[in-house]
Design an enzyme around this catalytic site. Structure first.
Site, PDB file in Angstrom:
ATOM      1  N   GLU A   1       0.793  -1.259   0.105  1.00  0.00           N
ATOM      2  CA  GLU A   1      -0.015  -0.154   0.091  1.00  0.00           C
ATOM      3  C   GLU A   1       0.828   1.419   0.032  1.00  0.00           C
ATOM      4  O   GLU A   1       0.628   2.156   0.776  1.00  0.00           O
ATOM      5  CB  GLU A   1      -0.983  -0.062   1.312  1.00  0.00           C
ATOM      6  CG  GLU A   1      -2.057  -1.049   1.160  1.00  0.00           C
ATOM      7  CD  GLU A   1      -3.171  -1.106   2.020  1.00  0.00           C
ATOM      8  OE1 GLU A   1      -3.021  -0.278   2.879  1.00  0.00           O
ATOM      9  OE2 GLU A   1      -4.032  -1.800   2.050  1.00  0.00           O
TER      10      GLU A   1
ATOM     11  N   GLU B   1      -5.261  -8.509  -0.542  1.00  0.00           N
ATOM     12  CA  GLU B   1      -6.196  -8.334   0.453  1.00  0.00           C
ATOM     13  C   GLU B   1      -7.456  -7.827   0.127  1.00  0.00           C
ATOM     14  O   GLU B   1      -7.766  -7.080  -0.741  1.00  0.00           O
ATOM     15  CB  GLU B   1      -5.699  -6.886   1.226  1.00  0.00           C
ATOM     16  CG  GLU B   1      -4.203  -7.163   2.039  1.00  0.00           C
ATOM     17  CD  GLU B   1      -3.995  -5.926   2.762  1.00  0.00           C
ATOM     18  OE1 GLU B   1      -4.780  -5.363   3.299  1.00  0.00           O
ATOM     19  OE2 GLU B   1      -2.737  -5.488   3.019  1.00  0.00           O
TER      20      GLU B   1
END
Length: 491
Positions: free
Chosen positions: A173, A296
Site C-alpha cells: 500500500e 487483501e
C-alpha cells in the site's frame, strides 16, 4: 425457476490454487495467541504453532500465506526477528494497537508454520522504512545455499538448509500507509528494489509490485507503463465496507436486511474493478505475463464492543460467508488474469477463517465456504451460463445467484453456487452440456443472514449434506434456501 448451464466442452483458464490463499499480519491476535502460542504453552502445539489451527488450515488445503503485513510490513525489520528469542528487539507496534511486539515470531517461525500447514510462504518486504540492502539481504538469508554473511547467519540461527521462497512483494500500500507515494515515484522504487532481489541456486523469485487500491486505475496504468516488464504480478486491495465512512463501518452481527444487501452490492463491485484493471493490464501486457493478485480482500466492520480498536477483531456471520462465496466465484471467473487472492485475515482479525480464545477455536462461516470451494484449486474453469432473478431492493439490487464451475484432473465437475437472497429460496435446474450428468451430490452451508459460531455454540453454522437433489432427463433439480452456499459435484 433459475437455470444454470455448465458447458464441459468450454474449457477456460486454470483456477490457480493460490486464489484460496490467506493473509497474516502482526495485528491484534492474528499471530500471537492466534496461530502462535509459544513452545511452553499448555495449548497443544508443535514448535509453538497451535495444532488445532494448523489442522484446520490443512483441511481446507491452504495454498499460500502472506506475511508479515499489511501496513506492519513497512515498519518491520527482519533482523529484529531472528536469533535467540530472549535477545530479540522489543518494539511498539505503532500501526496496530500500540502494543509491544517482542519479535518472538519471525522468519524462522513463519517458515515453520508454513511447513506445518503445507502452504507456500509469501513475503512482503519493507519499502516504507527499509532499504534496498535490507530486503536484498533478507532474500539472501532465506534462500542462499553458499558461503555468505547472511547464509552463515541463518545457519548460526539453526537453519542449515535454505528455504524455498517464490513470492515476494516490494512494499505494501505504497499509496497509503506504506509511504503515501505517487505512482511514478513507487514505480521507480519498485524497479530499483527488484533489481537486487536475486535468484540463488534453483530458487526463482516471483516478483510482485504493490498495486492499486479499489478503483485507482491511474495507479495500475502508471505501474504497468513504467515497470510492467520488471514484474511477475501486480497487487489489488479491496475491502467491503457497508458503512458510510471508515469511522462508522457498521456492526458485524447486528445489521438490517438493507445492510445485508448493501454489503453484497459492494462486494459485487469486485467484478467491475478486476475487469477494468485487467483491461488496462491487457493494453501493456496482451500475453498475460503479469498476473493480478488480490492479496487483501474481505469485509471490514466495527470491532466487537469492548475490544482494542486497533486489533480489528470482528465476528463472522452468514453475511460474511455470502461475501466469501460471491468473491471466490468472481476470482474463479477471472482466473485468466487473477492468479492469487488472500483474504484478510487468517485468525482473529477482520474476516477471519478461524477465531481463538484460550484453548478454544471456532471455524467461522467463511472457513466453511473455503472448505466447500477447495475442489476448484488447480481445476479448469468451465463456461457457465446463469439465468436467474434479482435479490435486494432499489440501488442495492444484486443477481440472486452467484456461480462458478470447474473440472478437476479426474474429469469431475464441481459447481459452486450461492443464493444471495436473505429471504427467498431459489429452485434451480442444472444442465451439463458436453458430458453425462452421472451421479449428482451436494454439500450445503445455510442459515439466517446473522447466524454465527461462537465459543459456546461452535456449530450453529456448518456444512451439511444437501438433500432433495433429483436427476431426470439429464437435468439436476434442487432448491437453494435463502442465504445459502452449495457445492454440487457431478461425477
Amino acid at each position: 425457476m433459475s437455470k444454470i448451464i455448465v458447458n464441459k466442452q468450454d474449457k477456460k483458464s486454470t483456477i490457480n490454487k493460490n486464489i484460496y490463499g490467506n493473509f497474516s499480519e502482526h495485528l491484534g491476535r492474528c499471530i500471537y495467541n492466534g496461530i502462535y502460542v509459544g513452545e511452553d504453552s499448555s495449548i497443544p502445539n508443535v514448535n509453538g504453532m497451535r495444532t488445532d489451527v494448523v489442522e484446520a488450515l490443512r483441511h481446507i488445503k491452504l495454498p499460500v500465506l502472506r506475511w508479515p503485513g499489511g501496513c506492519f510490513a513497512d515498519e518491520y525489520h527482519w533482523k529484529d526477528g531472528i536469533g535467540p528469542k530472549e535477545s530479540r528487539k522489543r518494539m511498539v507496534n505503532t500501526t496496530w494497537g500500540g502494543v509491544v511486539e517482542d519479535n518472538s515470531f519471525g522468519t524462522h517461525e513463519f517458515m515453520e508454520f508454513c511447513r506445518q500447514v503445507g502452504c507456500e510462504p509469501y513475503i512482503n518486504g519493507n519499502v516504507g522504512s527499509g532499504t534496498v540492502q535490507e530486503m536484498s539481504e533478507w532474500v539472501e538469508y532465506m534462500t542462499f545455499d553458499g558461503e555468505s554473511p547472511m547464509a552463515n547467519l541463518r545457519r548460526e540461527n539453526g537453519q542449515d538448509e535454505p528455504w524455498k521462497l517464490k513470492y515476494i512483494c516490494v512494499g505494501n500500500e505504497s499509496w497509503g500507509c506504506g509511504g503515501n507515494m505517487r505512482p511514478e515515484y513507487y514505480a521507480d522504487l519498485y524497479r530499483h528494489y527488484q533489481t537486487f532481489l536475486r535468484n540463488y541456486g534453483d530458487n526463482k523469485l516471483y516478483k510482485i509490485a504493490g498495486g492499486p487500491s479499489n478503483d485507482d486505475y491511474q495507479w495500475t496504468d502508471t505501474l504497468m507503463k513504467m515497470a510492467g516488464k520488471y514484474m511477475d504480478a501486480l497487487t489489488l486491495h479491496y475491502y467491503t465496507v457497508p458503512g458510510n465512512d471508515w469511522q462508522h463501518k457498521g456492526s458485524a452481527t447486528e445489521f438490517t436486511q438493507e445492510d445485508y444487501y448493501i454489503t453484497l452490492r459492494k462486494a459485487n463491485f469486485m467484478d467491475e474493478i478486476i475487469t477494468k484493471h485487467a483491461q488496462i493490464m491487457d493494453r501493456y501486457d496482451p500475453e498475460h505475463k503479469v498476473s493480478l493478485l488480490v492479496d487483501e480482500w474481505g469485509t471490514w466492520f466495527d470491532v466487537e464492543p469492548g475490544t482494542n480498536p486497533g486489533f480489528l477483531y470482528q465476528q463472522n456471520t452468514m453475511r460474511d460467508a455470502m461475501v466469501a462465496a460471491l468473491s471466490l466465484n468472481i476470482f474463479n471467473r477471472h482466473s485468466d488474469r487473477v492468479a492469487m487472492a488472500n483474504i484478510a485475515q487468517l485468525c482473529n482479525v477482520l474476516q477471519a477463517v478461524v477465531l481463538t480464545e484460550g484453548d478454544k477455536m471456532v471455524l467461522t462461516p467463511t472457513y466453511h465456504v473455503f472448505d466447500l470451494y477447495k475442489d476448484h484449486q488447480d481445476a479448469t474453469l468451465l463456461g457457465a451460463f446463469v439465468e436467474e432473478g434479482q435479490a435486494g431492493e432499489g440501488e442495492n439490487t444484486i443477481p440472486m445467484l452467484s456461480v462458478s464451475a470447474s473440472e478437476d484432473k479426474d474429469g469431475v465437475v464441481h459447481v459452486t453456487a450461492a443464493n444471495l437472497s436473505a429471504t427467498q429460496s431459489c429452485p434451480v435446474e442444472l444442465d451439463l452440456l458436453g458430458g453425462q450428468m452421472g451421479t449428482v451430490t451436494g454439500k450445503i452451508l445455510t442459515g439466517s443472514m446473522d447466524a454465527y459460531n461462537d465459543f459456546d455454540t461452535p456449530n450453529t453454522v456448518s456444512i451439511q449434506p444437501m438433500e432433495g437433489i433429483t436427476v431426470e432427463n439429464g437435468q439436476a433439480r434442487f432448491t437453494l434456501p435463502a442465504c445459502s452456499v452449495v457445492e454440487i459435484t457431478l461425477a
